[in-house]
Design a protein around this motif. Structure first.
Motif, PDB file in Angstrom:
ATOM      1  N   GLN A  81       0.826  -1.202   0.000  1.00 47.59           N
ATOM      2  CA  GLN A  81       0.000   0.000   0.000  1.00 47.59           C
ATOM      3  C   GLN A  81       0.864   1.258   0.000  1.00 47.59           C
ATOM      4  OE1 GLN A  81      -3.095   2.439  -0.250  1.00 47.59           O
ATOM      5  NE2 GLN A  81      -3.219   0.212  -0.468  1.00 47.59           N
ATOM      6  N   ARG A  82       1.970   1.244   0.747  1.00 47.42           N
ATOM      7  CA  ARG A  82       2.874   2.403   0.753  1.00 47.42           C
ATOM      8  C   ARG A  82       3.489   2.618  -0.628  1.00 47.42           C
ATOM      9  NH1 ARG A  82       3.803   0.679   6.174  1.00 47.42           N
ATOM     10  NH2 ARG A  82       5.435  -0.790   5.545  1.00 47.42           N
ATOM     11  N   TRP A  83       3.859   1.526  -1.307  1.00 48.37           N
ATOM     12  CA  TRP A  83       4.429   1.639  -2.654  1.00 48.37           C
ATOM     13  C   TRP A  83       3.424   2.225  -3.639  1.00 48.37           C
ATOM     14  CZ3 TRP A  83       6.769  -3.937  -2.402  1.00 48.37           C
ATOM     15  CH2 TRP A  83       8.040  -3.881  -1.794  1.00 48.37           C
ATOM     16  N   ILE A  84       2.150   1.916  -3.440  1.00 49.56           N
ATOM     17  CA  ILE A  84       1.108   2.502  -4.302  1.00 49.56           C
ATOM     18  C   ILE A  84       0.964   3.989  -3.996  1.00 49.56           C
ATOM     19  CG2 ILE A  84      -1.368   2.514  -4.807  1.00 49.56           C
ATOM     20  CD1 ILE A  84      -1.345  -0.520  -4.245  1.00 49.56           C
ATOM     21  N   ALA A  85       0.890   4.325  -2.712  1.00 50.43           N
ATOM     22  CA  ALA A  85       0.661   5.708  -2.297  1.00 50.43           C
ATOM     23  C   ALA A  85       1.806   6.636  -2.679  1.00 50.43           C
ATOM     24  CB  ALA A  85       0.415   5.764  -0.788  1.00 50.43           C
ATOM     25  N   ASP A  86       3.054   6.156  -2.587  1.00 49.62           N
ATOM     26  CA  ASP A  86       4.193   7.043  -2.871  1.00 49.62           C
ATOM     27  C   ASP A  86       4.638   7.002  -4.324  1.00 49.62           C
ATOM     28  OD1 ASP A  86       5.775   4.743  -3.237  1.00 49.62           O
ATOM     29  OD2 ASP A  86       6.805   4.922  -1.314  1.00 49.62           O
ATOM     30  N   GLY A  87       3.921   6.251  -5.168  1.00 53.06           N
ATOM     31  CA  GLY A  87       4.212   6.237  -6.596  1.00 53.06           C
ATOM     32  C   GLY A  87       5.263   5.243  -7.034  1.00 53.06           C
ATOM     33  N   THR A  88       5.794   4.431  -6.109  1.00 59.70           N
ATOM     34  CA  THR A  88       6.828   3.456  -6.459  1.00 59.70           C
ATOM     35  C   THR A  88       6.356   2.498  -7.548  1.00 59.70           C
ATOM     36  OG1 THR A  88       7.838   3.576  -4.266  1.00 59.70           O
ATOM     37  CG2 THR A  88       8.280   1.587  -5.562  1.00 59.70           C
TER      38      THR A  88
ATOM     39  N   LEU B 133      -1.802 -11.398  -2.898  1.00 59.31           N
ATOM     40  CA  LEU B 133      -2.159 -10.154  -3.578  1.00 59.31           C
ATOM     41  C   LEU B 133      -1.048  -9.807  -4.559  1.00 59.31           C
ATOM     42  CD1 LEU B 133      -4.271  -7.770  -3.555  1.00 59.31           C
ATOM     43  CD2 LEU B 133      -2.601  -6.557  -2.129  1.00 59.31           C
ATOM     44  N   ARG B 134      -1.430  -9.582  -5.831  1.00 58.73           N
ATOM     45  CA  ARG B 134      -0.468  -9.225  -6.865  1.00 58.73           C
ATOM     46  C   ARG B 134      -0.866  -7.872  -7.448  1.00 58.73           C
ATOM     47  NH1 ARG B 134      -0.995 -14.920 -10.204  1.00 58.73           N
ATOM     48  NH2 ARG B 134      -0.307 -16.336  -8.529  1.00 58.73           N
ATOM     49  N   VAL B 135       0.065  -6.947  -7.451  1.00 58.34           N
ATOM     50  CA  VAL B 135      -0.201  -5.606  -7.968  1.00 58.34           C
ATOM     51  C   VAL B 135       0.827  -5.285  -9.042  1.00 58.34           C
ATOM     52  CG1 VAL B 135      -0.498  -3.167  -7.411  1.00 58.34           C
ATOM     53  CG2 VAL B 135      -1.094  -4.909  -5.712  1.00 58.34           C
ATOM     54  N   TYR B 136       0.342  -4.957 -10.254  1.00 56.16           N
ATOM     55  CA  TYR B 136       1.218  -4.657 -11.382  1.00 56.16           C
ATOM     56  C   TYR B 136       0.990  -3.220 -11.825  1.00 56.16           C
ATOM     57  CZ  TYR B 136       1.317  -9.767 -11.589  1.00 56.16           C
ATOM     58  OH  TYR B 136       1.434 -11.100 -11.282  1.00 56.16           O
ATOM     59  N   GLY B 137       2.059  -2.405 -11.800  1.00 54.12           N
ATOM     60  CA  GLY B 137       1.964  -1.011 -12.200  1.00 54.12           C
ATOM     61  C   GLY B 137       2.935  -0.665 -13.307  1.00 54.12           C
ATOM     62  N   SER B 138       2.953   0.598 -13.698  1.00 53.52           N
ATOM     63  CA  SER B 138       3.813   1.049 -14.790  1.00 53.52           C
ATOM     64  C   SER B 138       5.284   1.132 -14.385  1.00 53.52           C
ATOM     65  CB  SER B 138       3.339   2.413 -15.291  1.00 53.52           C
ATOM     66  OG  SER B 138       3.389   3.384 -14.245  1.00 53.52           O
TER      67      SER B 138
ATOM     68  N   PHE C 192       9.293  -8.077  -5.134  1.00 56.09           N
ATOM     69  CA  PHE C 192       9.180  -6.828  -5.895  1.00 56.09           C
ATOM     70  C   PHE C 192       9.997  -6.939  -7.176  1.00 56.09           C
ATOM     71  CE2 PHE C 192      10.786  -2.531  -6.856  1.00 56.09           C
ATOM     72  CZ  PHE C 192       9.602  -1.816  -6.914  1.00 56.09           C
ATOM     73  N   ALA C 193       9.471  -6.329  -8.271  1.00 56.83           N
ATOM     74  CA  ALA C 193      10.183  -6.301  -9.547  1.00 56.83           C
ATOM     75  C   ALA C 193       9.936  -4.967 -10.231  1.00 56.83           C
ATOM     76  CB  ALA C 193       9.721  -7.449 -10.444  1.00 56.83           C
ATOM     77  N   THR C 194      10.807  -4.626 -11.187  1.00 55.70           N
ATOM     78  CA  THR C 194      10.665  -3.390 -11.963  1.00 55.70           C
ATOM     79  C   THR C 194      10.807  -3.708 -13.448  1.00 55.70           C
ATOM     80  OG1 THR C 194      13.030  -2.848 -11.999  1.00 55.70           O
ATOM     81  CG2 THR C 194      11.754  -2.107 -10.070  1.00 55.70           C
ATOM     82  N   PRO C 195      10.443  -2.769 -14.332  1.00 51.66           N
ATOM     83  CA  PRO C 195      10.600  -3.015 -15.771  1.00 51.66           C
ATOM     84  C   PRO C 195      12.040  -3.310 -16.180  1.00 51.66           C
ATOM     85  CG  PRO C 195       9.177  -1.116 -15.405  1.00 51.66           C
ATOM     86  CD  PRO C 195       9.756  -1.475 -14.076  1.00 51.66           C
ATOM     87  N   ASP C 196      13.012  -2.771 -15.432  1.00 49.54           N
ATOM     88  CA  ASP C 196      14.421  -2.987 -15.764  1.00 49.54           C
ATOM     89  C   ASP C 196      15.040  -4.162 -15.031  1.00 49.54           C
ATOM     90  OD1 ASP C 196      14.380  -0.704 -17.419  1.00 49.54           O
ATOM     91  OD2 ASP C 196      14.725   0.592 -15.671  1.00 49.54           O
TER      92      ASP C 196
END
Length: 383
Positions: A138-145, A264-269, A289-293
């Motif tokens: 939830q913190r990662w969603i709120a802070d834009g991570t 819970l799985r959350v996928y963002g940009s 946690f994972a990122t596009p790079d």
């Protein structure tokens, strides 16, 4: 300097109170367990002795009227949640209630409205909101991570009732055994629907399919022999959100996996996170946690400060999560801080349950109401 403590009364002294609620209060120095009530006096007395509770009642109204009780915790059977919540609200006391708050969204919104008008604080027993891993997501969603949220998946994989001789308990009184009875979507799905909404925002529309996979079961209260009952033990739903995100939900009594089996799985940009709340090999939960790079999901180790004092990943999950829930609610009341996970959230979850059931039976997409007389904005104005 003495610590201001909140006087707490607990209604219900059965297994979930013993495993989760009562240890949470007993472990927090700002909570004062004043009273406990149960229809079986011996059960209440045993919990009072174990957790140092001062008074024992067998009448809920007497506990609610106790002048030292400032907040009431309702940990009783489902059909008692609504009337007991109204009784506590009428008495002008804060209230925590186990889910579901009511059997339908209309009644749940009404009691949320009553609490708002009376000026009392509420909290719904959505245990998994208080997982350290979920709160980090939830913190990662709120802070834009995670960036813009594209997909949110809520999975409940639990084989508790795969064995037909394990007694089924969530059968509503008066239910028609000749047609499909919603069950896993109510008992387990309400948690997932809340978590997914917390991440993706308000629901816009849902489509769903429900099934009965184990047609004969032992049903609690009906003896030890198998009963033919078409209870829904598996549901899959897809959702569209006002934000534009997509969601997927699966809840089951018969999907092999360890309790509580929440993922819970959350996928963002900008990133993706997977919180797995499944006790495996002595560990209560994991977070990746994972990122596009860097697309390989890596394990995230949270700091000790993410856990309630005296707990870690080896603490049994009911106590771990409820210690967090109790701590947050007591602090909200004593410090007059913004509310979270209220009766309004419980009503919104029930609204989603109702929509999924309707979507299945009518074989179509079901749209959500675009407004409510009691809204999130109303709640935010109180914070």
């Amino acid at each position: 300097m003495s610590i201001r403590r909140l006087g707490v009364g607990v209604l219900g002294a059965h297994a979930w109170a013993e495993k989760a609620h009562l240890p949470g209060y007993a472990a927090y120095e700002r909570a004062h367990l004043v009273a406990i009530c149960d229809l079986v006096p011996e059960r209440a007395q045993a919990m009072a002795e174990r957790f140092g509770i001062e008074r024992v009642y067998t009448d809920a109204q007497q506990l609610i009227a106790d002048p030292e009780v400032e907040m009431v915790d309702i940990c009783t059977p489902t059909d008692t949640h609504l009337p007991l919540s109204y009784a506590v609200i009428e008495a002008g006391k804060h209230v925590l209630c186990e889910k579901p708050l009511a059997r339908n969204a209309r009644d749940a919104f009404a009691v949320a409205q009553a609490a708002q008008e009376r000026g009392v604080r509420t909290k719904l027993g959505f245990t998994f909101r208080y997982s350290p891993a979920i709160r980090q997501v939830q913190r990662w969603i709120a802070d834009g991570t995670l960036g813009q949220i594209f997909h949110v998946h809520g999975l409940e994989q639990n084989s508790q009732f795969l064995d037909p001789y394990f007694p089924l308990r969530q059968v509503p009184e008066g239910a028609d055994w000749n047609q499909l009875i919603p069950s896993s979507i109510v008992g387990y799905g309400s948690h997932l629907l809340d978590l997914v909404r917390w991440c993706a925002g308000e629901y816009k529309s849902v489509a769903a399919t429900m099934r009965n996979f184990v047609p004969e079961r032992v049903v609690r209260g009906y003896g030890d022999s198998l009963q033919r009952i078409e209870v829904e033990d598996g549901t899959v739903a897809i959702a569209e959100f006002v934000s534009g995100a997509q969601g997927m939900l699966q809840t089951s009594y018969v999907a092999i996996g360890n309790y509580p089996g929440v993922e819970l799985r959350v996928y963002g940009s900008k990133g993706a996170a997977v919180a797995r709340l499944v006790t495996e090999f002595g560990v209560a939960e994991t977070l990746h946690f994972a990122t596009p790079d860097d697309v390989e999901f890596k394990r995230v180790e949270l700091p000790a400060s993410a856990y309630p004092p005296g707990t870690d990943l080896h603490t049994p999950w009911p106590e771990l999560y409820y210690r967090n829930l109790v701590r947050h609610f007591v602090d909200e009341i004593l410090d007059d801080t913004p509310e979270e996970c209220t009766f309004y959230d419980g009503a919104k979850s029930q609204e989603a349950v109702d929509a999924i059931v309707q979507a299945h039976f009518e074989r179509r997409w079901v749209d959500f109401p675009q407004s409510r007389p009691y809204s999130a904005e109303t709640e935010e104005s109180r914070a």
